[in-house]
Write an enzyme that holds these catalytic residues in place. Structure first.
Site, PDB file in Angstrom:
ATOM      1  N   GLY A  47       0.846  -1.201   0.000  1.00 17.43           N
ATOM      2  CA  GLY A  47       0.000   0.000   0.000  1.00 17.43           C
ATOM      3  C   GLY A  47       0.874   1.240   0.000  1.00 17.43           C
ATOM      4  O   GLY A  47       0.505   2.287   0.524  1.00 17.43           O
ATOM      5  N   GLY A  62      -0.200   4.991  -1.095  1.00 17.45           N
ATOM      6  CA  GLY A  62      -1.250   5.740  -0.405  1.00 17.45           C
ATOM      7  C   GLY A  62      -0.724   6.943   0.353  1.00 17.45           C
ATOM      8  O   GLY A  62       0.463   7.283   0.274  1.00 17.45           O
ATOM      9  N   GLN A  63      -1.630   7.569   1.107  1.00 16.05           N
ATOM     10  CA  GLN A  63      -1.273   8.812   1.809  1.00 16.05           C
ATOM     11  C   GLN A  63      -0.065   8.607   2.725  1.00 16.05           C
ATOM     12  O   GLN A  63       0.866   9.407   2.724  1.00 16.05           O
ATOM     13  CB  GLN A  63      -2.470   9.321   2.636  1.00 16.05           C
ATOM     14  CG  GLN A  63      -2.242  10.729   3.162  1.00 16.05           C
ATOM     15  CD  GLN A  63      -3.210  11.130   4.270  1.00 16.05           C
ATOM     16  OE1 GLN A  63      -4.006  10.339   4.760  1.00 16.05           O
ATOM     17  NE2 GLN A  63      -3.137  12.391   4.661  1.00 16.05           N
ATOM     18  N   ASP A  89       2.016  -2.119  -4.474  1.00 16.44           N
ATOM     19  CA  ASP A  89       0.655  -1.564  -4.488  1.00 16.44           C
ATOM     20  C   ASP A  89      -0.071  -2.166  -5.685  1.00 16.44           C
ATOM     21  O   ASP A  89       0.511  -2.947  -6.451  1.00 16.44           O
ATOM     22  CB  ASP A  89       0.702  -0.022  -4.592  1.00 16.44           C
ATOM     23  CG  ASP A  89      -0.536   0.625  -3.959  1.00 16.44           C
ATOM     24  OD1 ASP A  89      -1.660   0.266  -4.362  1.00 16.44           O
ATOM     25  OD2 ASP A  89      -0.386   1.468  -3.056  1.00 16.44           O
ATOM     26  N   ASP A 139      -1.593  -7.498  -5.155  1.00 16.56           N
ATOM     27  CA  ASP A 139      -2.860  -7.461  -4.431  1.00 16.56           C
ATOM     28  C   ASP A 139      -2.627  -8.277  -3.165  1.00 16.56           C
ATOM     29  O   ASP A 139      -2.382  -9.488  -3.240  1.00 16.56           O
ATOM     30  CB  ASP A 139      -3.970  -8.087  -5.289  1.00 16.56           C
ATOM     31  CG  ASP A 139      -5.299  -8.086  -4.552  1.00 16.56           C
ATOM     32  OD1 ASP A 139      -5.316  -7.827  -3.326  1.00 16.56           O
ATOM     33  OD2 ASP A 139      -6.331  -8.341  -5.197  1.00 16.56           O
ATOM     34  N   TYR A 164     -14.941  -0.169   9.373  1.00 18.45           N
ATOM     35  CA  TYR A 164     -13.506   0.130   9.471  1.00 18.45           C
ATOM     36  C   TYR A 164     -13.040  -0.034  10.923  1.00 18.45           C
ATOM     37  O   TYR A 164     -12.042  -0.712  11.198  1.00 18.45           O
ATOM     38  CB  TYR A 164     -13.304   1.562   8.977  1.00 18.45           C
ATOM     39  CG  TYR A 164     -11.911   2.122   9.109  1.00 18.45           C
ATOM     40  CD1 TYR A 164     -10.843   1.580   8.411  1.00 18.45           C
ATOM     41  CD2 TYR A 164     -11.678   3.253   9.906  1.00 18.45           C
ATOM     42  CE1 TYR A 164      -9.573   2.134   8.510  1.00 18.45           C
ATOM     43  CE2 TYR A 164     -10.417   3.817  10.001  1.00 18.45           C
ATOM     44  CZ  TYR A 164      -9.368   3.253   9.303  1.00 18.45           C
ATOM     45  OH  TYR A 164      -8.109   3.813   9.398  1.00 18.45           O
ATOM     46  N   LYS A 215     -10.460  -2.693  12.585  1.00 21.00           N
ATOM     47  CA  LYS A 215      -9.232  -2.288  13.291  1.00 21.00           C
ATOM     48  C   LYS A 215      -9.209  -2.883  14.696  1.00 21.00           C
ATOM     49  O   LYS A 215      -8.163  -3.334  15.173  1.00 21.00           O
ATOM     50  CB  LYS A 215      -9.128  -0.757  13.351  1.00 21.00           C
ATOM     51  CG  LYS A 215      -8.840  -0.098  12.006  1.00 21.00           C
ATOM     52  CD  LYS A 215      -7.469  -0.478  11.477  1.00 21.00           C
ATOM     53  CE  LYS A 215      -7.126   0.228  10.169  1.00 21.00           C
ATOM     54  NZ  LYS A 215      -5.905  -0.263   9.542  1.00 21.00           N
TER      55      LYS A 215
HETATM   56  P1  NAD Z   1      -4.674   5.084   1.481  1.00 22.24           P
HETATM   57  O1  NAD Z   1      -6.057   4.699   1.109  1.00 22.24           O
HETATM   58  O2  NAD Z   1      -4.197   6.455   1.147  1.00 22.24           O
HETATM   59  O3  NAD Z   1      -3.633   4.053   0.891  1.00 22.24           O
HETATM   60  C1  NAD Z   1      -3.852   2.668   0.866  1.00 22.24           C
HETATM   61  C2  NAD Z   1      -3.030   2.103  -0.273  1.00 22.24           C
HETATM   62  O4  NAD Z   1      -3.259   0.690  -0.286  1.00 22.24           O
HETATM   63  C3  NAD Z   1      -3.441   2.643  -1.650  1.00 22.24           C
HETATM   64  O5  NAD Z   1      -2.310   3.081  -2.359  1.00 22.24           O
HETATM   65  C4  NAD Z   1      -4.107   1.455  -2.314  1.00 22.24           C
HETATM   66  O6  NAD Z   1      -3.921   1.412  -3.715  1.00 22.24           O
HETATM   67  C5  NAD Z   1      -3.412   0.290  -1.637  1.00 22.24           C
HETATM   68  N1  NAD Z   1      -4.221  -0.921  -1.687  1.00 22.24           N
HETATM   69  C6  NAD Z   1      -5.561  -1.035  -1.569  1.00 22.24           C
HETATM   70  N2  NAD Z   1      -5.943  -2.307  -1.704  1.00 22.24           N
HETATM   71  C7  NAD Z   1      -4.822  -3.025  -1.890  1.00 22.24           C
HETATM   72  C8  NAD Z   1      -4.575  -4.407  -2.094  1.00 22.24           C
HETATM   73  N3  NAD Z   1      -5.566  -5.300  -2.162  1.00 22.24           N
HETATM   74  N4  NAD Z   1      -3.292  -4.810  -2.245  1.00 22.24           N
HETATM   75  C9  NAD Z   1      -2.283  -3.914  -2.215  1.00 22.24           C
HETATM   76  N5  NAD Z   1      -2.460  -2.583  -2.038  1.00 22.24           N
HETATM   77  C10 NAD Z   1      -3.718  -2.154  -1.888  1.00 22.24           C
HETATM   78  O7  NAD Z   1      -4.542   4.818   3.050  1.00 22.24           O
HETATM   79  P2  NAD Z   1      -3.563   5.531   4.081  1.00 22.24           P
HETATM   80  O8  NAD Z   1      -4.229   6.759   4.568  1.00 22.24           O
HETATM   81  O9  NAD Z   1      -2.204   5.613   3.537  1.00 22.24           O
HETATM   82  O10 NAD Z   1      -3.646   4.487   5.280  1.00 22.24           O
HETATM   83  C11 NAD Z   1      -2.747   3.409   5.410  1.00 22.24           C
HETATM   84  C12 NAD Z   1      -3.091   2.642   6.660  1.00 22.24           C
HETATM   85  O11 NAD Z   1      -3.068   3.537   7.786  1.00 22.24           O
HETATM   86  C13 NAD Z   1      -4.489   2.023   6.673  1.00 22.24           C
HETATM   87  O12 NAD Z   1      -4.453   0.812   7.370  1.00 22.24           O
HETATM   88  C14 NAD Z   1      -5.311   3.013   7.453  1.00 22.24           C
HETATM   89  O13 NAD Z   1      -6.385   2.403   8.086  1.00 22.24           O
HETATM   90  C15 NAD Z   1      -4.308   3.500   8.470  1.00 22.24           C
HETATM   91  N6  NAD Z   1      -4.658   4.820   9.002  1.00 22.24           N
HETATM   92  C16 NAD Z   1      -4.594   5.934   8.228  1.00 22.24           C
HETATM   93  C17 NAD Z   1      -4.951   7.167   8.759  1.00 22.24           C
HETATM   94  C18 NAD Z   1      -4.892   8.422   7.945  1.00 22.24           C
HETATM   95  O14 NAD Z   1      -5.313   9.487   8.422  1.00 22.24           O
HETATM   96  N7  NAD Z   1      -4.349   8.383   6.731  1.00 22.24           N
HETATM   97  C19 NAD Z   1      -5.384   7.246  10.095  1.00 22.24           C
HETATM   98  C20 NAD Z   1      -5.487   6.075  10.840  1.00 22.24           C
HETATM   99  C21 NAD Z   1      -5.084   4.871  10.298  1.00 22.24           C
HETATM  100  C1  AKB Z   2     -10.195   7.963   8.579  1.00 17.82           C
HETATM  101  O1  AKB Z   2     -10.708   9.099   8.714  1.00 17.82           O
HETATM  102  O2  AKB Z   2     -10.819   6.955   8.239  1.00 17.82           O
HETATM  103  C2  AKB Z   2      -8.746   7.806   8.942  1.00 17.82           C
HETATM  104  C3  AKB Z   2      -8.600   7.366  10.338  1.00 17.82           C
HETATM  105  C4  AKB Z   2      -8.611   8.338  11.436  1.00 17.82           C
HETATM  106  O3  AKB Z   2      -8.488   6.181  10.584  1.00 17.82           O
HETATM  107  N1  AKB Z   2      -8.074   9.048   8.674  1.00 17.82           N
END
Ligand code: NAD
Ligand code: AKB
Length: 314
Positions: A12, A15-16, A38, A54, A144, A148
């Site tokens: 992944g 992603g962000q 990814d 995947d 979600y 978690k």
């Molecule tokens: P995101 O959605 O920006 O990135 C997720 C990435 O995973 C994407 O690039 C997507 O293409 C890839 N992906 C999706 N399905 C896939 C698969 N089957 N196989 C391989 N790759 C796949 O998410 P993020 O914000 O970067 O979050 C990453 C993790 O951090 C997640 O577990 C999320 O729950 C956790 N998280 C994020 C935040 C936040 O604010 N960004 C807050 C709390 C927790």
């Molecule tokens: C969301 O809003 O889903 C995420 C998180 C706090 O897990 N940024």
């Protein structure tokens, strides 16, 4: 101390969080040792080896682990809170099966260490909202959050039962300028900066007084890397650590932005994400993270806004 030659797989990575985490881990381990995976290639990470993966495909995952002799996995692939509510069964499948695949690899000693992020979404409407403690009532109301919370339980179980070195943080909403958010309830806190600079106005999908825990991405990445590098005995919590940065409402953020862009205006049109935000804490108590491995945030609201606007302007 850490072994700079160990190979790391980030699932992944596009992603962000993944983009910034890959960049930062590459500074420590070298581009060639940090393998980005990814669903599709990531132009921003062209310096790193890349694998299309995947995570639901266990055989493909295993063969990448073998090919590069991976020792650490950061599992970031997931559906977040807003997209998860729109596709609940797939959110459950992706968020749980991906985790099992990685934890099983660690159980079989194919990899040494796992990072898997949890979220403030593990908490729910019955949780104390202010200064939410590490150990408290957890009745999440989103798919979600349920995934978690279950994931945290499995991480703890694999650690206790099979000695798996899995580490986790309950991130709040993350705010950074290098990558776009991927479908969460806290995404407004990134969108607002882009709109403020482009159009001098923003329509927020949460109401003005919705306080939520948030954090600058730089702090979140630093926390992640710090947690992954402390000796195992310091990681006393194997579900997931509360992690706090700052807490603010859309109105407070808009006022801070107005100090830099006086013409900026904000309107509010709450949608389905309001109910999700209302079920989450307003602020987090992360005493255990501070005590066990020395966590401390750098960014307050003022510094965060200044940093976001100056970097996005460039
Ligand atoms: P995101 O959605 O920006 O990135 C997720 C990435 O995973 C994407 O690039 C997507 O293409 C890839 N992906 C999706 N399905 C896939 C698969 N089957 N196989 C391989 N790759 C796949 O998410 P993020 O914000 O970067 O979050 C990453 C993790 O951090 C997640 O577990 C999320 O729950 C956790 N998280 C994020 C935040 C936040 O604010 N960004 C807050 C709390 C927790
Ligand atoms: C969301 O809003 O889903 C995420 C998180 C706090 O897990 N940024």
């Amino acid at each position: 101390m850490y072994n700079k030659n160990e190979r790391i797989l980030i699932i992944g990575a596009g992603g962000q969080i993944g983009i910034e985490l890959t960049e930062n881990l590459s500074k420590l381990y070298g581009n060639e040792n940090v393998i980005a995976a990814d669903l599709k290639p990531i132009p921003a990470l062209s310096q790193n080896p890349f694998e299309t993966l995947d995570v639901l495909n266990k055989e493909a995952l295993f063969s990448i682990i073998n090919k590069y002799q991976i020792k650490q996995v950061y599992l970031l692939a997931a559906l977040l809170s807003a997209t998860g509510e729109q596709n609940p069964s797939f959110a459950w499948k992706l968020n749980m099966e991906g985790l099992f695949h990685v934890l099983d690899l660690a159980k079989e000693k194919q990899i040494n260490k796992v990072y898997w992020p949890s979220s403030i979404a593990v908490f729910g409407p019955t949780t104390p909202r202010i200064n939410t403690p590490q150990h408290t009532v957890m009745e999440p109301s989103t798919v979600y959050g349920i995934s978690k919370q279950a994931g945290e339980g499995w991480c703890n179980w694999y650690h206790k039962k099979h000695g798996v070195d899995v580490r986790s943080l309950r991130y709040p909403g993350l705010i950074g300028w290098k990558s776009a958010p991927g479908g969460g309830t806290t995404d407004y806190a990134v969108h607002i900066f882009h709109e403020a600079l482009k159009n001098k106005k923003y329509e927020c999908f949460l109401s003005e007084n919705t306080a939520l825990p948030m954090m600058h991405m730089e702090d979140a990445i630093r926390a992640t890397i710090e947690l992954m590098h402390v000796p195992s005995e310091k990681v006393k919590i194997r579900t997931s650590y509360n992690l706090s940065g700052l807490s603010f409402t859309p109105k407070e953020m808009a006022l801070e932005i107005k100090k830099h862009i006086p013409e900026f205006s904000i309107t509010y049109r709450p949608d389905f994400r309001q109910a999700i935000a209302d079920s989450w804490p307003a602020s987090i108590n992360d005493a255990e993270a501070r005590e066990h491995w020395g966590w401390k945030e750098h960014y307050n609201l003022e510094r965060l806004c200044e940093n976001m606007l100056s970097n996005l302007k460039k």
